[in-house]
Design a protein around this motif. Structure first.
Motif, PDB file in Angstrom:
ATOM      1  N   GLU A 309      -9.922  -4.808  -9.281  1.00 51.36           N
ATOM      2  CA  GLU A 309     -10.748  -4.881  -8.071  1.00 51.36           C
ATOM      3  C   GLU A 309      -9.908  -4.541  -6.837  1.00 51.36           C
ATOM      4  O   GLU A 309     -10.376  -3.855  -5.918  1.00 51.36           O
ATOM      5  CB  GLU A 309     -11.351  -6.280  -7.929  1.00 51.36           C
ATOM      6  CG  GLU A 309     -12.335  -6.654  -9.022  1.00 51.36           C
ATOM      7  CD  GLU A 309     -13.516  -5.705  -9.099  1.00 51.36           C
ATOM      8  OE1 GLU A 309     -14.185  -5.511  -8.068  1.00 51.36           O
ATOM      9  OE2 GLU A 309     -13.755  -5.148 -10.188  1.00 51.36           O
ATOM     10  N   ALA A 310      -8.667  -5.037  -6.811  1.00 52.06           N
ATOM     11  CA  ALA A 310      -7.774  -4.681  -5.698  1.00 52.06           C
ATOM     12  C   ALA A 310      -7.472  -3.190  -5.707  1.00 52.06           C
ATOM     13  O   ALA A 310      -7.372  -2.545  -4.651  1.00 52.06           O
ATOM     14  CB  ALA A 310      -6.480  -5.489  -5.794  1.00 52.06           C
ATOM     15  N   GLY A 311      -7.353  -2.613  -6.901  1.00 48.85           N
ATOM     16  CA  GLY A 311      -7.083  -1.186  -7.009  1.00 48.85           C
ATOM     17  C   GLY A 311      -8.175  -0.332  -6.394  1.00 48.85           C
ATOM     18  O   GLY A 311      -7.916   0.768  -5.884  1.00 48.85           O
ATOM     19  N   LYS A 312      -9.411  -0.821  -6.411  1.00 45.35           N
ATOM     20  CA  LYS A 312     -10.522  -0.064  -5.830  1.00 45.35           C
ATOM     21  C   LYS A 312     -10.332   0.147  -4.326  1.00 45.35           C
ATOM     22  O   LYS A 312     -10.849   1.117  -3.758  1.00 45.35           O
ATOM     23  CB  LYS A 312     -11.843  -0.786  -6.082  1.00 45.35           C
ATOM     24  CG  LYS A 312     -12.268  -0.810  -7.540  1.00 45.35           C
ATOM     25  CD  LYS A 312     -13.549  -1.615  -7.714  1.00 45.35           C
ATOM     26  CE  LYS A 312     -13.980  -1.695  -9.164  1.00 45.35           C
ATOM     27  NZ  LYS A 312     -15.207  -2.515  -9.340  1.00 45.35           N
ATOM     28  N   VAL A 313      -9.618  -0.776  -3.675  1.00 49.90           N
ATOM     29  CA  VAL A 313      -9.426  -0.667  -2.228  1.00 49.90           C
ATOM     30  C   VAL A 313      -8.535   0.525  -1.899  1.00 49.90           C
ATOM     31  O   VAL A 313      -8.611   1.090  -0.802  1.00 49.90           O
ATOM     32  CB  VAL A 313      -8.848  -1.979  -1.658  1.00 49.90           C
ATOM     33  CG1 VAL A 313      -8.737  -1.911  -0.143  1.00 49.90           C
ATOM     34  CG2 VAL A 313      -9.718  -3.163  -2.055  1.00 49.90           C
ATOM     35  N   VAL A 314      -7.691   0.932  -2.837  1.00 47.23           N
ATOM     36  CA  VAL A 314      -6.890   2.141  -2.648  1.00 47.23           C
ATOM     37  C   VAL A 314      -7.816   3.349  -2.625  1.00 47.23           C
ATOM     38  O   VAL A 314      -7.680   4.257  -1.789  1.00 47.23           O
ATOM     39  CB  VAL A 314      -5.838   2.283  -3.770  1.00 47.23           C
ATOM     40  CG1 VAL A 314      -5.021   3.563  -3.593  1.00 47.23           C
ATOM     41  CG2 VAL A 314      -4.922   1.065  -3.804  1.00 47.23           C
ATOM     42  N   ARG A 315      -8.783   3.336  -3.528  1.00 49.91           N
ATOM     43  CA  ARG A 315      -9.745   4.449  -3.602  1.00 49.91           C
ATOM     44  C   ARG A 315     -10.662   4.467  -2.381  1.00 49.91           C
ATOM     45  O   ARG A 315     -10.927   5.520  -1.811  1.00 49.91           O
ATOM     46  CB  ARG A 315     -10.569   4.306  -4.893  1.00 49.91           C
ATOM     47  CG  ARG A 315     -11.797   5.212  -4.977  1.00 49.91           C
ATOM     48  CD  ARG A 315     -11.399   6.683  -5.062  1.00 49.91           C
ATOM     49  NE  ARG A 315     -12.567   7.535  -5.177  1.00 49.91           N
ATOM     50  CZ  ARG A 315     -13.307   7.968  -4.158  1.00 49.91           C
ATOM     51  NH1 ARG A 315     -12.998   7.597  -2.929  1.00 49.91           N
ATOM     52  NH2 ARG A 315     -14.343   8.754  -4.372  1.00 49.91           N
ATOM     53  N   TYR A 316     -11.152   3.303  -1.988  1.00 50.26           N
ATOM     54  CA  TYR A 316     -12.097   3.232  -0.874  1.00 50.26           C
ATOM     55  C   TYR A 316     -11.373   2.790   0.388  1.00 50.26           C
ATOM     56  O   TYR A 316     -11.248   1.615   0.669  1.00 50.26           O
ATOM     57  CB  TYR A 316     -13.225   2.252  -1.186  1.00 50.26           C
ATOM     58  CG  TYR A 316     -14.116   2.692  -2.318  1.00 50.26           C
ATOM     59  CD1 TYR A 316     -15.008   3.754  -2.151  1.00 50.26           C
ATOM     60  CD2 TYR A 316     -14.068   2.058  -3.548  1.00 50.26           C
ATOM     61  CE1 TYR A 316     -15.827   4.172  -3.181  1.00 50.26           C
ATOM     62  CE2 TYR A 316     -14.898   2.466  -4.588  1.00 50.26           C
ATOM     63  CZ  TYR A 316     -15.767   3.523  -4.394  1.00 50.26           C
ATOM     64  OH  TYR A 316     -16.573   3.928  -5.424  1.00 50.26           O
ATOM     65  N   GLY A 317     -10.851   3.723   1.126  1.00 52.48           N
ATOM     66  CA  GLY A 317     -10.260   3.393   2.408  1.00 52.48           C
ATOM     67  C   GLY A 317      -8.802   3.765   2.550  1.00 52.48           C
ATOM     68  O   GLY A 317      -8.230   3.636   3.625  1.00 52.48           O
ATOM     69  N   GLY A 318      -8.184   4.211   1.454  1.00 47.75           N
ATOM     70  CA  GLY A 318      -6.816   4.701   1.551  1.00 47.75           C
ATOM     71  C   GLY A 318      -5.767   3.655   1.826  1.00 47.75           C
ATOM     72  O   GLY A 318      -4.677   3.958   2.322  1.00 47.75           O
ATOM     73  N   VAL A 319      -6.039   2.391   1.497  1.00 48.40           N
ATOM     74  CA  VAL A 319      -5.027   1.343   1.639  1.00 48.40           C
ATOM     75  C   VAL A 319      -3.919   1.611   0.627  1.00 48.40           C
ATOM     76  O   VAL A 319      -4.169   2.042  -0.504  1.00 48.40           O
ATOM     77  CB  VAL A 319      -5.659  -0.049   1.397  1.00 48.40           C
ATOM     78  CG1 VAL A 319      -4.606  -1.136   1.389  1.00 48.40           C
ATOM     79  CG2 VAL A 319      -6.704  -0.332   2.465  1.00 48.40           C
TER      80      VAL A 319
END
Length: 446
Positions: A309-319
């Protein structure tokens, strides 16, 4: 037999510290007496069992800010203010989800009251010490928290027979105002006459006013989040954490000024009316505004994959990957006021550590060992062996029952054991004899 603490030396791993040092390559981590003793290269200790970390990744244990495992019957729904009840009185240390979540790298969970109430019950932070009793699950020395809620679950517009105030979003705000007005009057009366009859409901609210108890608040819609913060400003307290917070991207600047953390889902949206404006970029936007952002589960199954789930934030938003991992490690530790003890790999902190087979944000990563206080509570190799033992024992018992039947013994149909899986009230669920309108429930064969 319960596992015991041991000195461990993890050698030559990629260590995601969740600290300013960032990601360290070919690095060792020494665990002694339940604490992280040293982090560095070429470490040695004759008392420690060596674990080869070559090709592995090591992180701090995952922390779930919003969970309902290890508890049952989590809503006291008759009133809108039930701050006297405590999840800590209702823990179930035998919930198999404790072990299952260890298998996904989770080491601490914040167990919340349900969302039936504007002001709900007192929460309980636990460490996932599988096999411990209810008291030993509790995270000792942690600040006390309480669950608040806003929106549909509180006003119960999806219920066929809501007979309780509030019935509107305006009413939810007024419940908050009324409760803290009563709490201030109660506190004043205690100062005048210490023999005033104690009110456990108002005692908890006085603790909030005096910054001795902290709020995590179920929330979705920007107008309600804003209204709640105004009540806090009026009475001089802070909404410590807004959880769910799927419209947080709309009010991130206000939350930052108020002093709140945000705990959200990575990409849940369109599952009920009040989340139609939710977007998968929510966490990234809030993080870029400067909020302390966490990714939580609110779901026993999702909690086993919070790393993904944390990995998705890399995909959505470029974190960045490291900042995304912080959303399930050091950021929830900060939100829960335990960052001095857990949430990162740093000498002196509790040895709550996960050894992963791959990049921890990858869908291919498996938790090979999950360590809590220096105790290996989940070991994937041992788990495979234990499954074989369980399968053999099941076969033995089945054959014994077949033998009893053949010899004329009394028989009856098999009766499965059932467990109710709780989450924080996303839609109405009907199941024959009863209706649950304030918490989603599913039953599984355990």
């Amino acid at each position: 037999m319960q596992p015991t603490a041991e000195n461990l030396l993890i050698k030559n791993a990629t260590v995601w510290t969740s600290e300013k040092e960032g990601k360290l390559f070919n690095t060792d981590v020494l665990i002694k007496d339940g604490k992280i003793a040293k982090v560095g290269k070429n470490l040695s200790d004759e008392s420690a069992r060596v674990i080869d970390g070559t090709g592995k990744h090591v992180t701090a244990g995952i922390i779930d800010e919003h969970s309902h495992i290890a508890a049952a019957s989590i809503n006291e729904g008759a009133q809108s203010v039930t701050s006297e009840v405590r999840i800590g009185d209702n823990l179930n240390p035998e919930d198999i989800n404790i072990y299952r979540q260890l298998s996904g790298g989770v080491t601490s969970s914040h167990i919340l009251h349900g969302s039936a109430n504007t002001i709900g019950g007192q929460t309980q932070l636990i460490k996932l010490r599988w096999g411990a009793n209810d008291e030993d699950l509790k995270f000792k020395g942690a600040d006390p928290f309480i669950k608040f809620a806003l929106g549909e679950n509180v006003k119960r517009t999806t219920s066929s027979s809501n007979n309780r105030f509030p019935d509107t979003r305006m009413g939810v705000a007024e419940v908050l105002n009324d409760a803290f007005a009563r709490a201030k009057d109660y506190e004043a009366s205690l100062k005048i006459d210490p023999k005033t009859r104690r009110d456990l409901e108002l005692d908890a609210l006085v603790q909030i006013l005096n910054k001795k108890r902290f709020i995590t608040c179920h929330s979705y819609v920007q107008s309600e989040i804003t209204a709640a913060m105004r009540v806090g400003d009026k009475y001089g307290f802070v909404f410590n954490t807004f959880t769910h917070i799927l419209e947080g991207y709309k009010v991130a600047d206000k939350m930052k000024a108020h002093g709140s953390s945000a705990s959200t889902f990575s990409d849940w949206y369109y599952y009920k009316v009040e989340v139609t404006d939710a977007i998968a970029y929510n966490a990234a936007i809030m993080q870029k505004v400067g909020l302390n952002v966490c990714i939580n589960s609110d779901d026993a199954e999702m909690a086993r994959r919070l790393n993904q789930e944390a990995g998705k934030v890399v995909r959505y938003g470029g974190v960045s990957e490291e900042e995304a991992l912080k959303m399930v490690t050091i950021n929830p530790a900060k939100a829960l006021h335990v960052a001095d003890k857990i949430g990162s790999i740093k000498a002196g902190k509790d040895a709550d550590i996960v050894i992963w087979s791959d990049n921890p944000l990858s869908i291919y990563a498996k938790s090979e060992k999950t360590i809590v206080d220096g105790i290996v509570y989940f070991d994937r190799e041992k788990d495979v062996l234990q499954r074989k033992k369980i399968q053999a024992e099941r076969f033995r018992l089945t054959q014994k029952m077949i033998g009893e039947k053949r010899s004329g013994g009394a028989v009856r149909p098999a009766e499965p054991s059932w467990q109710t899986i709780l989450s924080c009230g996303d839609h109405e669920h009907k199941d024959g004899m009863f209706t649950i309108d304030v918490q989603e429930a599913a039953t599984i064969n355990q």
